[in-house]
Scaffold this motif. Structure first.
Motif, PDB file in Angstrom:
ATOM      1  N   VAL A 185       1.333  -0.791  -0.165  1.00 48.79           N
ATOM      2  CA  VAL A 185      -0.159   0.220  -0.198  1.00 48.79           C
ATOM      3  C   VAL A 185       0.899   1.385   0.549  1.00 48.79           C
ATOM      4  CG1 VAL A 185      -2.255   1.429   1.541  1.00 48.79           C
ATOM      5  CG2 VAL A 185      -1.579  -1.363   1.041  1.00 48.79           C
ATOM      6  N   LYS A 186       1.439   1.084   1.504  1.00 48.19           N
ATOM      7  CA  LYS A 186       2.997   2.450   0.962  1.00 48.19           C
ATOM      8  C   LYS A 186       3.765   2.913  -0.463  1.00 48.19           C
ATOM      9  CE  LYS A 186       5.478   5.584   3.380  1.00 48.19           C
ATOM     10  NZ  LYS A 186       5.830   6.057   2.738  1.00 48.19           N
ATOM     11  N   GLN A 187       3.854   1.245  -1.137  1.00 52.91           N
ATOM     12  CA  GLN A 187       4.978   1.827  -2.418  1.00 52.91           C
ATOM     13  C   GLN A 187       4.017   2.717  -3.148  1.00 52.91           C
ATOM     14  OE1 GLN A 187       6.409  -2.337  -3.961  1.00 52.91           O
ATOM     15  NE2 GLN A 187       6.456  -1.226  -6.115  1.00 52.91           N
ATOM     16  N   LEU A 194      -6.661   1.085  -2.711  1.00 50.32           N
ATOM     17  CA  LEU A 194      -7.626   1.248  -3.970  1.00 50.32           C
ATOM     18  C   LEU A 194      -6.599  -0.190  -4.350  1.00 50.32           C
ATOM     19  CD1 LEU A 194     -10.716   1.309  -4.915  1.00 50.32           C
ATOM     20  CD2 LEU A 194      -9.779   3.507  -5.830  1.00 50.32           C
ATOM     21  N   THR A 195      -6.054   0.408  -4.964  1.00 49.86           N
ATOM     22  CA  THR A 195      -5.403  -1.150  -6.062  1.00 49.86           C
ATOM     23  C   THR A 195      -4.187  -1.849  -4.670  1.00 49.86           C
ATOM     24  OG1 THR A 195      -3.364   0.730  -5.673  1.00 49.86           O
ATOM     25  CG2 THR A 195      -4.909   1.647  -7.642  1.00 49.86           C
ATOM     26  N   PRO A 246      -9.652   0.206  -9.370  1.00 47.68           N
ATOM     27  CA  PRO A 246      -8.645  -0.907  -8.276  1.00 47.68           C
ATOM     28  C   PRO A 246      -7.886  -1.255  -9.292  1.00 47.68           C
ATOM     29  CG  PRO A 246     -10.192  -1.794  -9.970  1.00 47.68           C
ATOM     30  CD  PRO A 246     -11.000  -0.453 -10.258  1.00 47.68           C
ATOM     31  N   HIS A 247      -7.279  -0.736 -10.283  1.00 47.22           N
ATOM     32  CA  HIS A 247      -6.015  -1.092 -11.100  1.00 47.22           C
ATOM     33  C   HIS A 247      -5.237   0.202 -11.282  1.00 47.22           C
ATOM     34  CE1 HIS A 247      -9.109  -4.357 -13.163  1.00 47.22           C
ATOM     35  NE2 HIS A 247      -8.027  -4.543 -12.718  1.00 47.22           N
ATOM     36  N   ALA A 248      -4.059   0.185 -10.447  1.00 45.74           N
ATOM     37  CA  ALA A 248      -3.039   1.336 -10.881  1.00 45.74           C
ATOM     38  C   ALA A 248      -2.606   1.324 -12.058  1.00 45.74           C
ATOM     39  CB  ALA A 248      -1.592   0.981 -10.272  1.00 45.74           C
TER      40      ALA A 248
END
Length: 683
Positions: A556-558, A574-575, A642-644
């Motif tokens: 998540v942080k990355q 979200l992703t 939901p996809h980066a």
């Protein structure tokens, strides 16, 4: 904006040459080193290194909001289905009555009759608008909503069938929040960075006023009603969950008896609603109770005139793509141009093909497969799936952070994976759908009711595990935790993802990573809450779940740290599911690639185009994710997708793999080398 019920966890979202307008779109076959930007260091900006020249040379076409590998393949699929529809329309006179060819031909022909649509104007929806004009009481408004759903034209919320989260062998009904025209609740409740949401709200009000005018409302009344529509939707937004909240299975499922639902929402009247859908059931999932409580309250305290304005605007908006040019253009101007940055509307034939796909997608798929999917492609893809399955099992068995009890359950889930490749074993029956070569909106409406009735008929019955959630001509793939299945439609089994003639490095970096991605969805933050039988059940020890969440928090942080555009960051929570699947999928595919090399005694140092096999593996992964975005579309996706964004998917997983660093001789401190507490290893 219609929101699907439970969504399968998909790869995205898009024939060596695809038709695009009058030009040809050449898809990448193999690796084209001319597309590399060699001024960049692969250890610093791997996406730019692999795709830089391609990105600069490939402007987004006017009728697209993004352009990349998926979109190029989508154009190929679109061209193939266009050929099918054109031929079917041309051969209508000789087609077998009632055949899917005759229905597709008639549907397509009706849609291409632009003159008839312009002549009809808003006549196809006149009766519906007249009924809305007469709504005075909460009972009459509720009855209208009931009837709209029964016709397959959902208003205010979504309702459909899906496997029971707690008993995945049976199909139940789900009521799901909806009713918003803007992408998500924040667009109503916040002003956004630099006032961007407010600008969109203002544009939406102007749009609503315009469509009301085009349908016959005078200008002053239309402007007043448009303001009421925004206020109505704002109240719905206040009661709605945000996209990141909807990712949680617990927020998608809330089973109640019909009696309980009736007590919670007495004004809406679930008894009458279910009867109108021809359902005799004991209960269903009232998935977001807060939303439906708000709807019930609004039936009591929102004036009938405001309900009329909202329903009128949404009925016109929903029908606009199938009516006159003026309504089509206004619909495009707001939903495609303002929200997504698309510069020009798609040619009519593309829009009509899209509608045929939405209405009769599996029928079109049956004809598509006959012409576009050779048996050898399915056979080779099956081999790759088998190899990825073996690598996944081995990877789970070797996990150091997971205890024996949880690991056994994870392997039980692995053993029950069901892969589906290419197309369904059985095709859907379309004999009950009547389609005519004239009356486009009438055909759209007939198909909507036919598909709704088909969906309702499955509720209360055993789940059909042979059924597919995507058509064969869809450029995508998905995992469905309720069936514990991984599905790969025919259209994605093409370059750059898959090429039966290509070396293993390309196929494992392409379709192998896709296969691994879908398998690892079974173990992401959502999929891991479903067991081997597809039920929502906790199969983890508390200690192992804590370890898992500690690792996913790093991911998540990355992604939270990635800046996409204008200071806007990717939303790591979200992703998260897609990022877990990318990281695990690429890792598993690399393992399978190495197993295949060892089995076939391949030289791991053999070079093609000056590139080692490991380099080609990672390069094709990045090549798959090449994509240009229009700014408006990128900003929209940051909120709801939901996809980066593709550029971060290309670098996110490889930067956590030591094999990547070794392949490109990267060093500690390079951007593509994560280490210490920044390094993410999950599966």
């Amino acid at each position: 904006m219609k929101q699907r019920l439970f969504k399968p966890l998909a790869l995205a979202v898009g024939l060596a040459v695809a038709s695009y307008g009058h030009a040809a779109v050449e898809l990448t076959r193999g690796i084209d080193v001319k597309q590399f930007d060699k001024k960049l260091n692969p250890c610093g900006d791997f996406f730019g290194y692999v795709n830089g020249n391609w990105i600069r040379a490939n402007a987004i076409p006017g009728d697209r909001s993004t352009w990349g590998s998926f979109e190029q393949l989508d154009e190929a699929s679109l061209a193939a289905t266009h050929d099918i529809a054109e031929a079917a329309a041309k051969d209508l006179a000789s087609a077998k009555p009632g055949s899917i060819e005759s229905k597709i031909g008639a549907f397509y022909k009706s849609g291409m009759d632009e003159a008839a649509a312009n002549k009809a104007g808003v006549a196809p929806i006149a009766d519906t608008l007249k009924r809305i004009d007469g709504l005075k009481t909460p009972e009459e408004i509720a009855a209208f909503l009931h009837d709209a759903h029964a016709q397959g034209r959902a208003q205010l919320f979504n309702f459909g069938g899906e496997a029971d989260f707690k008993n995945s062998t049976m199909q139940i009904a789900y009521a799901f929040q909806g009713g918003l025209a803007l992408p998500e609740r924040a667009y109503y409740l916040e002003d956004g960075k630099d006032g961007s949401y407010k600008k969109i709200r203002d544009a939406y009000v102007a749009h609503v006023a315009k469509v009301l005018e085009l349908a016959g409302t005078d200008k002053a009344a239309a402007a007043a009603q448009a303001g009421k529509v925004l206020a109505f939707e704002k109240r719905l937004a206040e009661a709605s969950l945000a996209p990141v909240e909807l990712r949680s299975p617990e927020n998608q499922y809330h089973y109640v008896t019909v009696e309980e639902a009736q007590k919670q929402n007495p004004r809406f009247g679930w008894n009458k609603f279910l009867a109108s859908q021809n359902l005799d059931i004991k209960g269903f999932s009232l998935s977001q109770p807060k939303f439906f409580a708000a709807v019930d309250a609004m039936l009591a305290d929102v004036p009938a005139a405001d309900w009329q304005a909202y329903l009128r605007a949404h009925v016109i908006d929903g029908a606009s793509p199938y009516l006159s040019d003026a309504l089509v253009e206004e619909n495009f101007n707001f939903y495609s141009k303002t929200l997504r940055g698309q510069q020009e509307n798609r040619p009519r034939w593309k829009r009509v093909i899209d509608t045929v796909e939405e209405s009769m997608g599996m029928a079109m798929g049956q004809l598509y497969v006959d012409k576009n999917f050779p048996p050898e492609a399915k056979k080779r893809a099956q081999e790759l799936v088998d190899n990825l399955r073996a690598a996944t099992k081995e990877r789970i068995e070797k996990l150091e952070w997971m205890g024996a009890d949880t690991k056994k359950k994870a392997l039980d889930k692995w053993a029950s994976f069901t892969p589906k490749i290419g197309y369904p074993d059985e095709w859907r029956d379309w004999s009950g759908l009547a389609v005519k070569p004239e009356g486009y909106f009438a055909n759209v409406s007939a198909a909507a009711k036919f598909n709704h009735d088909w969906d309702m008929a499955k509720i209360g019955k055993p789940v059909d595990k042979k059924e597919w959630g995507m058509t064969p001509q869809t450029v995508n793939a998905y995992y469905n935790p309720l069936k514990n299945e991984i599905v790969f439609p025919a259209a994605i089994l093409q370059p750059p993802f898959f090429d039966a003639k290509a070396d293993d490095a390309l196929n494992y970096g392409g379709i192998g990573a896709v296969i691994g991605h879908e398998m690892m969805h079974g173990y992401d933050d959502e999929g891991s809450k479903f067991d081997a039988t597809g039920n929502l059940a906790d199969w983890w020890t508390k200690e192992d779940r804590t370890k898992f969440e500690e690792r996913t928090a790093r991911l998540v942080k990355q992604f939270d740290d990635y800046v996409a555009i204008d200071g806007l960051h990717v939303k790591g929570q979200l992703t998260l599911g897609e990022n877990i699947a990318d990281l695990g999928g690429l890792s598993v595919s690399y393992d399978a690639f190495k197993l295949a090399q060892a089995r076939d005694n391949k030289n791991s140092k053999e070079q093609i185009d000056g590139l080692l096999p490991d380099q080609r593996f990672f390069i094709n992964f990045a090549q798959v994710w090449r994509r240009n975005f229009r700014p408006e579309e990128l900003k929209r996706r940051l909120n709801v997708d939901p996809h980066a964004p593709a550029q971060f998917r290309a670098i996110g997983a490889p930067s956590n793999m030591h094999q990547f660093a070794e392949a490109f001789s990267c060093k500690a401190g390079d951007a593509m080398v994560r280490s210490g507490d920044k390094l993410v290893k999950i599966w």
